[in-house]
Design an enzyme around this catalytic site. Sequence first.
Site, PDB file in Angstrom:
ATOM      1  N   GLU A   1      38.804  22.483 -20.373  1.00 31.84           N
ATOM      2  CA  GLU A   1      37.556  22.811 -21.124  1.00 31.84           C
ATOM      3  C   GLU A   1      37.803  22.879 -22.598  1.00 31.84           C
ATOM      4  O   GLU A   1      37.329  23.555 -23.295  1.00 31.84           O
ATOM      5  CB  GLU A   1      36.919  24.195 -20.702  1.00 31.84           C
ATOM      6  CG  GLU A   1      36.213  24.394 -19.221  1.00 31.84           C
ATOM      7  CD  GLU A   1      35.511  25.321 -18.686  1.00 31.84           C
ATOM      8  OE1 GLU A   1      35.702  26.523 -19.689  1.00 31.84           O
ATOM      9  OE2 GLU A   1      34.628  25.216 -17.962  1.00 31.84           O
TER      10      GLU A   1
ATOM     11  N   GLU B   1      35.458  22.281 -11.128  1.00 32.94           N
ATOM     12  CA  GLU B   1      34.768  23.398 -11.115  1.00 32.94           C
ATOM     13  C   GLU B   1      33.171  23.632 -10.876  1.00 32.94           C
ATOM     14  O   GLU B   1      32.496  22.901 -11.691  1.00 32.94           O
ATOM     15  CB  GLU B   1      35.016  24.444 -12.393  1.00 32.94           C
ATOM     16  CG  GLU B   1      36.459  24.904 -12.610  1.00 32.94           C
ATOM     17  CD  GLU B   1      36.583  25.565 -14.046  1.00 32.94           C
ATOM     18  OE1 GLU B   1      35.660  26.117 -14.311  1.00 32.94           O
ATOM     19  OE2 GLU B   1      37.728  25.453 -14.459  1.00 32.94           O
TER      20      GLU B   1
END
Length: 491
Positions: free
Chosen positions: A183, A390
């Site tokens: 991320e 995810e």
Amino acid sequence: MSFPKKFLWGGAVAANQLEGAWLEDGKQPNVTDIMVGIGSKDPGIQWNPDLKKYEMHLDPNKAYLSHEAIDFYHRYKEDLSLMAGMGFNCFRTSIAWGRIFPNGDEEKPNEKGLEFYDHLIDEMLRLGMEPVITMSHYETPLHLLTEYGGWSNPKLITFWKNYASVLFHRYKGKVKYWLTFNEVNAMLRNPFVAGSVLTIKNPKDPSDPIGSTTKEDIWQGYYNILVANAWTVKLCHEIDPNAKVGNMMTASGVATYPETCNPDDVFGAYQTQRWAVYYMCDPMVFGEIPSYVKALWKKNPSYTPEMHADELQLIKENTIDFISYSYYRSSVYASDVNMVSNTGGIKGKDNPYLKECSPQPWAWPVDPKGLRLLINTFEDRYHLPQFIVENGIGLDENLDENGKIDDPFRVRYLEQHLKQVELAIEDGCHVMGYLWWGPIDVVSAGTGEMKKRYGFVYVDRFNDGHGTLERKIKNSYYRYKEIIESNGEKL
Ligand code: BGP
């Protein structure tokens, strides 16, 4: 049948959220070890005015649950066999950079740290699970921030290259999927953790290290990370040509909807997507720093990083093989609202069309169709295979009087999101796999607590740190198993 035959089914975790053993076998602290949740305003460092530098400073009154986490470091065999029991053909975890290079700047790796991952990776392979390895999941060694200022310092590129080549040589032929930085596109909003950037030369207000990080350092960090990402691709392809490298984005921001058809809202929503996700993903896919980033630098000349022609060429020639990302929620943009963010993505206005959200205080809206939109958008923009690494929902759960957990909300969330993945594949999108976030309860990244549980497997540990660490299967476990066994037919 929509899901391709070799679809990768599994779950994802991160070393810092489940391994524990935070100082075992030579490991030194990383950036998340010193925080109770990455959303915390207290980064666990303090300015030493005599030495003119930051030093680690833990608060004795806080429970740093990640230090022991769920003790995966010693229980990984039991946990992996529970994952294999669901039929996982793939498992994502990270290698904690600080186990391999405890301070980050050593020349030689820590053999003890490597040995742990040798065993872990071998065990995954033995159980028929393809390892998907994040090379840094918010796990930059703390020393690299306090001594070097983190990624704004080009020396980190050298340290990273050393780390990357050690991993590629060691796990050649074993790990086929590598993800660079977890991320990392969150670095504009969370420079300390996601970007691992810290202003160490005369910080404006040393009592507020995060607030003192300058835009100049952040943009230099951005550039250095792009160079490091390109080096990773190059080294991986040279050392292990069969392995592939993906980036890893928090992609929820792509599902940002304008509140109205007012062109101000529509353009504002687009700008939000751009500065949440594309500014980082575009150069990793296209090999060019985007024109809108350069335009920002032109308006603010001091933001322009120091760049070198050979590095720009490297970025151009070494683009990623696939994109990977997390998706949790969508958001609504309105020009009169301040778009803040957390680990779930961006928060704007409430969306009156969405009927469910995760429990308070987290309250992340549930929007399965946002995932289909996102997959289609990426397909059109990037033309690369996509890996959803995810997706999941955090719930506050306790064992019932029979010692069981019935979690129909999680089952619904799973089914609804997978249905949208299936539809996206039918739309013509190329999806390699789907990984549930936190298939076993882990410490929350955002808030550092145990109470926010994502698992199909429950772990007996609580916010105050107590608990037996015993594992228990929740009802959702059997549903995911059924879906995987039927390769998504029984959705
Ligand atoms: C992502 C992180 C994960 C993870 C997840 C859920 O941003 O990559 O590490 O934890 O969010 O967030 P949280 O744990 O805050 O609920």
